[in-house]
Design a protein around this motif. Sequence first.
Motif, PDB file in Angstrom:
ATOM      1  N   ALA A   1      18.543  18.166  13.235  1.00  0.00           N
ATOM      2  CA  ALA A   1      18.433  19.091  12.104  1.00  0.00           C
ATOM      3  C   ALA A   1      18.714  18.336  10.804  1.00  0.00           C
ATOM      4  N   THR A   2      18.192  18.868   9.711  1.00  0.00           N
ATOM      5  CA  THR A   2      18.475  18.250   8.418  1.00  0.00           C
ATOM      6  C   THR A   2      19.924  18.565   8.012  1.00  0.00           C
TER       7      THR A   2
ATOM      8  N   ARG B   1      20.529  22.064   6.720  1.00  0.00           N
ATOM      9  CA  ARG B   1      20.661  23.088   7.763  1.00  0.00           C
ATOM     10  C   ARG B   1      22.038  23.028   8.417  1.00  0.00           C
TER      11      ARG B   1
ATOM     12  N   LYS C   1      24.595  24.476   5.947  1.00  0.00           N
ATOM     13  CA  LYS C   1      24.392  25.916   5.746  1.00  0.00           C
ATOM     14  C   LYS C   1      24.832  26.712   6.963  1.00  0.00           C
TER      15      LYS C   1
ATOM     16  N   SER D   1      20.446  27.844  15.332  1.00  0.00           N
ATOM     17  CA  SER D   1      20.294  28.592  14.079  1.00  0.00           C
ATOM     18  C   SER D   1      20.392  30.089  14.331  1.00  0.00           C
TER      19      SER D   1
ATOM     20  N   TRP E   1      23.261  33.101  12.962  1.00  0.00           N
ATOM     21  CA  TRP E   1      23.001  34.427  12.405  1.00  0.00           C
ATOM     22  C   TRP E   1      23.643  35.524  13.249  1.00  0.00           C
TER      23      TRP E   1
END
Lengths: 259, 70, 164
Positions: free
Chosen positions: A28-29, A32, A35, A90, A94
């Motif tokens: 992942a970057t 990301r 965050k 990800s 959430w």
Amino acid sequence: MKMQNSSTISEKCAFLADYASWLWGCGATCARITKNTARIARALGIDCELTVMPSHVELSLAGADGADAAVYTRRTGHSGISFDINARLSRLSWEIADGLVDFPEAVRRFDEIKRTRPTGQWEVLLLVGPANAAFCRLFGGDWAAMLTVLVATLAGYPLKQTMIADGRDLRLTFLCAAFFSAAISAGAWIFGWGDTPDIALATSVLYLIPGVPYINAVSDLMAKHYLCAFSRFMDACVLTACLSAGLCAGMFILGLEKF
Amino acid sequence: MVQAEITWWAIVAVLLLAFIFRAFERYYTECRPAAGDKPRRSLFEEGEEGQMLYVPGDLSDEDAELFDNL
Amino acid sequence: MSSEIFVNIFEDGLFAAIAAIGFSSISNTPRRAYAVCAVIAAVGHAVRYVLMAPDIAGMHIVMASTAAAMAVGVLGVLLAPLIKCPAEVCLFPALLPMIPGMYAYRTVQALISCMLHTGEAAFDRYLSLFAQNGLTCTFIMLGMVLGANIPVFALKKISFQATR
């Protein structure tokens, strides 16, 4: 009560550090990673700072509400790029942020995500061969060149898979795979297959180009994570140099000088 | 050109032999239970820097793992 | 003439789609994203082909790649929520067919050739090739990722909540 709060916070911080480390490991970057981790930390009520380094992630806990200040360090895994794990992690962030799962359930789901199986080796092999042949076509190769590239990819990619499974150095793996793929595709020159043997030779090793690390490096550059951007860029450059060396070695041994 | 053809066939043969050798190696180590008990040793092994240059006080990789999880 | 161009554009998109599926499988992309990556890659590559075609726009590869990457970015952001994946899961594999792989390894080849050829004329030629390929590769990469990320940041509300 203080100890119970501390151990719970400690478990949550350890979870966050593991989560960040796994996100880094799956490619992942940095944007990301920071965050997603911040989103989970907010949901868990933890005030912390995440430092993303090329080989480690460090979670620094501020030390309030009865918890001691602490730093949690995890070595980033080099398990290989996985957009599947990236998507699942990800989604988990959430689910935690929206309160759909509590902490014990989040830990259980995270352990499940860690056990995600990679794409089957045969499936990848069956897809990457035609992909590289299609790539050859995009560069103007004829059908003979495409077939040559298909065979060269089907020969080089299992070698790459085998050497990686054996735990060989990735650079040596790329060099060997590029050597054999280039050498096999050079058959188009040697035996006169088709009208575009140079395109067959040039595109035979493109399946090895580390495209995602290059993209991630530029993404990190844009997000001002210069250290990680440089690290990823250098990784990609080294692998590109290794595959170039394999290509050059193949051409040299066969007496071709098609630069 | 003949030399190039011979070299090409030699390279293809080396690759095929490597795959065949690997298939046999996997068969003998994984499919045969008695052979699978022995530790698997490869013909070629990569050495580590620590094995060549040792300084008293160096940590092995396993020991270094202990210091990772704070 | 125009039908030939359309056939070429379609062919370009089709082979880009096949390439995207294959290269995305190397990166362990979820299967549900294959179709989306293929569509986005096809559109992106076709856009680049059209922009670079001398009969149509005749753009430089860097500008064309940037514009194509923007198209990829917009499509990626819009389609990612449908498959519950982050935008980059659709974007990055779709960008892979446009990665300047040949420029990258030709840069290294030119560098190796510089060392092998000591004559000034040959050395200068390979040094020029090294710079040309290296700069082209670098600027294509920069342009592509910049182009792909602009829609991600511009359409923040959609892209950052794709997996919600």
